[in-house]
Motif scaffolding. Structure first.
Motif, PDB file in Angstrom:
ATOM      1  N   GLU A 276      -9.641   1.825  -5.592  1.00 38.99           N
ATOM      2  CA  GLU A 276      -9.324   2.966  -6.459  1.00 38.99           C
ATOM      3  C   GLU A 276      -7.816   3.094  -6.663  1.00 38.99           C
ATOM      4  O   GLU A 276      -7.346   3.379  -7.770  1.00 38.99           O
ATOM      5  CB  GLU A 276      -9.906   4.249  -5.860  1.00 38.99           C
ATOM      6  N   SER A 277      -7.037   2.890  -5.593  1.00 35.04           N
ATOM      7  CA  SER A 277      -5.577   2.938  -5.729  1.00 35.04           C
ATOM      8  C   SER A 277      -5.077   1.791  -6.594  1.00 35.04           C
ATOM      9  O   SER A 277      -4.189   1.972  -7.446  1.00 35.04           O
ATOM     10  CB  SER A 277      -4.912   2.870  -4.344  1.00 35.04           C
TER      11      SER A 277
ATOM     12  N   ILE B 252       2.269   1.605  -3.524  1.00 41.26           N
ATOM     13  CA  ILE B 252       1.243   2.098  -4.445  1.00 41.26           C
ATOM     14  C   ILE B 252       1.017   3.591  -4.226  1.00 41.26           C
ATOM     15  O   ILE B 252       0.908   4.376  -5.175  1.00 41.26           O
ATOM     16  CB  ILE B 252      -0.069   1.310  -4.259  1.00 41.26           C
ATOM     17  N   ASP B 253       0.963   4.008  -2.956  1.00 45.91           N
ATOM     18  CA  ASP B 253       0.733   5.424  -2.655  1.00 45.91           C
ATOM     19  C   ASP B 253       1.830   6.311  -3.232  1.00 45.91           C
ATOM     20  O   ASP B 253       1.576   7.438  -3.667  1.00 45.91           O
ATOM     21  CB  ASP B 253       0.653   5.640  -1.144  1.00 45.91           C
TER      22      ASP B 253
ATOM     23  N   GLN C 294      -5.215   2.155 -10.351  1.00 45.15           N
ATOM     24  CA  GLN C 294      -4.125   2.882 -10.993  1.00 45.15           C
ATOM     25  C   GLN C 294      -3.038   1.917 -11.467  1.00 45.15           C
ATOM     26  O   GLN C 294      -2.455   2.095 -12.540  1.00 45.15           O
ATOM     27  CB  GLN C 294      -3.536   3.901 -10.023  1.00 45.15           C
TER      28      GLN C 294
ATOM     29  N   GLY D   7       0.797   5.329 -11.084  1.00 40.48           N
ATOM     30  CA  GLY D   7       0.621   3.889 -11.035  1.00 40.48           C
ATOM     31  C   GLY D   7       1.831   3.098 -11.472  1.00 40.48           C
ATOM     32  O   GLY D   7       1.817   1.878 -11.451  1.00 40.48           O
TER      33      GLY D   7
ATOM     34  N   ARG E   5       0.832  -1.210   0.000  1.00 41.06           N
ATOM     35  CA  ARG E   5       0.000   0.000   0.000  1.00 41.06           C
ATOM     36  C   ARG E   5       0.862   1.254   0.000  1.00 41.06           C
ATOM     37  O   ARG E   5       0.543   2.241  -0.663  1.00 41.06           O
ATOM     38  CB  ARG E   5      -0.963  -0.018   1.183  1.00 41.06           C
TER      39      ARG E   5
ATOM     40  N   ARG F  69     -11.480   2.553  -1.218  1.00 36.70           N
ATOM     41  CA  ARG F  69     -10.320   3.412  -1.457  1.00 36.70           C
ATOM     42  C   ARG F  69      -9.130   2.594  -1.947  1.00 36.70           C
ATOM     43  O   ARG F  69      -8.378   3.037  -2.819  1.00 36.70           O
ATOM     44  CB  ARG F  69      -9.961   4.172  -0.177  1.00 36.70           C
ATOM     45  N   ASP F  70      -8.969   1.410  -1.374  1.00 30.19           N
ATOM     46  CA  ASP F  70      -7.880   0.543  -1.829  1.00 30.19           C
ATOM     47  C   ASP F  70      -8.108   0.120  -3.277  1.00 30.19           C
ATOM     48  O   ASP F  70      -7.154   0.013  -4.063  1.00 30.19           O
ATOM     49  CB  ASP F  70      -7.777  -0.693  -0.929  1.00 30.19           C
TER      50      ASP F  70
END
Length: 599
Positions: A375-376, A297-298, A379, A303, A294, A372-373
């Motif tokens: 959506e990430s 990814i952030d 990417q 992406g 996570r 939310r995860d």
């Protein structure tokens, strides 16, 4: 003393630091303050300098050394025997247990030396290095401790052994247990003997309870447990990252210069590791790794994901040579860092998505994934879709050429396919349709561009869209659910891969020349992929024979490195290699008799 370094090594660790202990009970490799740090113990790579970068106990008149792990733990017991019948035991571990509501896993190594027969005479050599073998660590001492000035933090040896004997490497009579705690440069609080023994008991309790929770197969239990423990030791628990191996620069083949630093987190290797441990029910490793992902990814821009990162998530891993170390058996170079971080490897998008997807389905997890995860993660999926038919360096990390590699394209397909599953789970029908359509488009592209007609031999998938050569990763098309085991194209490809890449009981990753010439050793995980494929097509008896053969090549510690000389059986490459340990676990699960046979 060993004539030359070898890979008969026994890992100890606590998911913060680790050490590799040789067959004489000496620390041959160990970095601080974490796995990618300065190797204070480095005799594995320092050539003939056997008294530098080592922590070794010697018994006067030694005639033998035997070793074993305590059952279901990484606590190592080494027994040294002398010609007069005297003997001692060395108990090695890194403390790991719950204390004060958190996991206690300090930058520390504990050694307990116990007389077990006669009147052994003991000599200890402790000579940590700094600056990658460039200089001995200076030391100062007190009544019951020795400070070693290494960077970025000094180490302190607290002991109830005679400090003068230790400093001067003198031989003395061992009449009672001696305790050694090499850890942070701070006063040791409490009674050393009592505290160290309690740490020993609590560490043993932690590991036996962790192992107790594994869902292991009926057959090959010892092998699976040992590999599972070693895989866990490859996780840097602070962040959740999983390194590919604990070492750097052990060559893939003699004098090949295929010497790489594997003390980093490859997205690909970590995917296979958490997949294998998840099959055993080791959710703690998966949960911590998902946290690491996570964060990756952030921090990814648009992406885009690198093939590897440091255990702290650092993206810049500049590669250089450490000239103070001669290399494994003098075969340099010794590399620090890995230039593969700059490579383009499109399979990493699938390897981000596949383990993360479990977070949306597995109700055992402490933190389940949410919208939310998703959506990430989309990417990352967008990058998989954009790059599925673009050239990359591939999973074998070619340094001088790029092609559209079939394995990378299949991984991009898997990313889109699994995102469709997640969208359906979340009730996002619109997104489910989008990802299904993209997965179908990638599948069609692979079927048209990767397939190679081969006359009477029936054709096969190529390793890339641009060429017809083969590589062992094509066997993963079933594991990734791109093909079924009875698919005619898979069966034809398997036959071609086996024909071209199998060398007796072992498998090459590819036979074509690469940046360093033709491969000289078998790639162990590819042999396990061969075993899996044999099982899938119904050749179980042959698969079992090959599996037992692979197990016969494990070290006495029950582990494997990356590569194997298929003519001599000698292990090469970094150690212990997560890929190879994953192969043991997966094949044992596939081939074992069911538990119902003993009920």
């Amino acid at each position: 003393m060993l004539d030359k370094p070898n890979l008969e090594l026994w890992p100890i660790g606590n998911c913060q630091v680790s050490a590799l202990v040789d067959t004489e009970g000496a620390f041959a490799w160990g970095c601080v303050p974490r796995v990618d740090g300065d190797p204070v113990f480095c005799t594995l790579l320092n050539g003939a300098r056997r008294d530098e970068g080592v922590w070794r106990f010697e018994i006067e008149g030694q005639v033998s050394a035997t070793q074993h792990y305590r059952r279901n733990t990484p606590i190592l017991v080494t027994r040294l025997e002398a010609e007069d019948g005297s003997a001692l035991e060395i108990h090695d571990f890194c403390p790991r247990f719950e204390r004060s509501g958190r996991m206690y896993r300090p930058v520390a190594f504990i050694r307990i030396v116990r007389p077990v027969a006669g009147t052994p005479r003991l000599r200890m050599v402790l000579a940590p290095m700094k600056d990658y073998g460039g200089a001995r660590a200076e030391n100062t001492s007190g009544t019951n401790h020795i400070r070693y000035l290494v960077e970025p933090q000094a180490l302190r040896l607290s002991t109830d052994a005679p400090v003068g004997y230790v400093l001067e490497n003198r031989t003395f009579r061992l009449e009672h247990d001696l305790h050694f705690f090499l850890g942070p440069d701070e006063p040791f609080v409490g009674n050393l003997r009592a505290e160290v023994r309690q740490m020993e008991a609590l560490t043993e309790r932690y590991w036996t309870h962790w192992t107790r929770g594994l869902h292991i197969p009926l057959e090959w239990q010892n092998e699976v447990i040992r590999c599972a423990i070693a895989l866990k030791l490859c996780q840097h628990e602070e962040t959740g990252a999983i390194v590919a191996a604990l070492t750097t620069s052990v060559p893939e083949a003699p004098h090949s210069e295929r010497n790489w630093d594997y003390r980093y987190c490859w997205i690909r290797d970590s995917y296979y590791t958490v997949q294998a441990l998840n099959r055993l029910g080791a959710l703690d490793v998966l949960e911590k790794y998902l946290t690491y992902l996570r964060n990756i990814i952030d921090s990814a821009k648009g992406g885009r994901i690198q093939p590897l990162y440091s255990v702290m998530g650092q993206s810049e891993l500049d590669e250089g040579h450490e000239t103070a170390l001669a290399g494994y058996r003098g075969m340099g170079p010794v590399r620090r860092g890995n230039a593969a971080f700059m490579q383009i490897q499109h399979d990493c998008y699938g390897q981000i998505v596949l383990p993360t997807v479990q977070g949306f389905f597995d109700r055992r997890l402490l933190r389940m994934a949410d919208e939310r995860d998703f959506e990430s993660l989309e990417q990352v999926g967008e990058m998989a879709w954009a790059m599925h038919d673009q050239p990359d360096a591939g999973l074998w990390e070619f340094r001088t050429r790029q092609e559209v590699h079939t394995y990378s394209a299949v991984m991009c397909w898997a990313a889109c396919d699994r995102l469709a599953n997640v969208a359906d789970r979340l009730g996002r029908g619109d997104r489910c349709e989008v990802w299904h359509q993209r997965a179908d488009a990638i599948r069609a592209k692979i079927e048209s561009e990767a397939w190679v007609e081969n006359g009477e031999l029936g054709g096969h998938y190529g390793a890339s869209f641009e060429s017809d050569y083969l590589d062992a990763s094509l066997l993963q098309m079933v594991e990734l659910r791109f093909l079924s085991p009875d698919n005619e194209r898979f069966l034809s490809t398997f036959a071609a891969v086996e024909r071209e890449l199998r060398r007796g009981d072992h498998m090459l990753r590819y036979a074509a020349e690469d940046d360093f010439g033709a491969p000289e050793t078998a790639f162990n995980v590819c042999t396990f992929w061969l075993i899996e494929a044999l099982h899938l097509v119904g050749r179980d008896s042959e698969a079992r024979v090959l599996f037992e053969t692979m197990l016969s090549h494990t070290t006495r510690s029950g582990l494997l490195s990356e590569d194997l000389d298929y003519e001599t059986g000698e292990l090469w490459g970094n150690f212990p290699q997560t890929y190879s340990l994953v192969g043991v676990i997966n094949c044992a699960g596939l081939l074992s008799k069911p538990w119902s046979e003993v009920r």
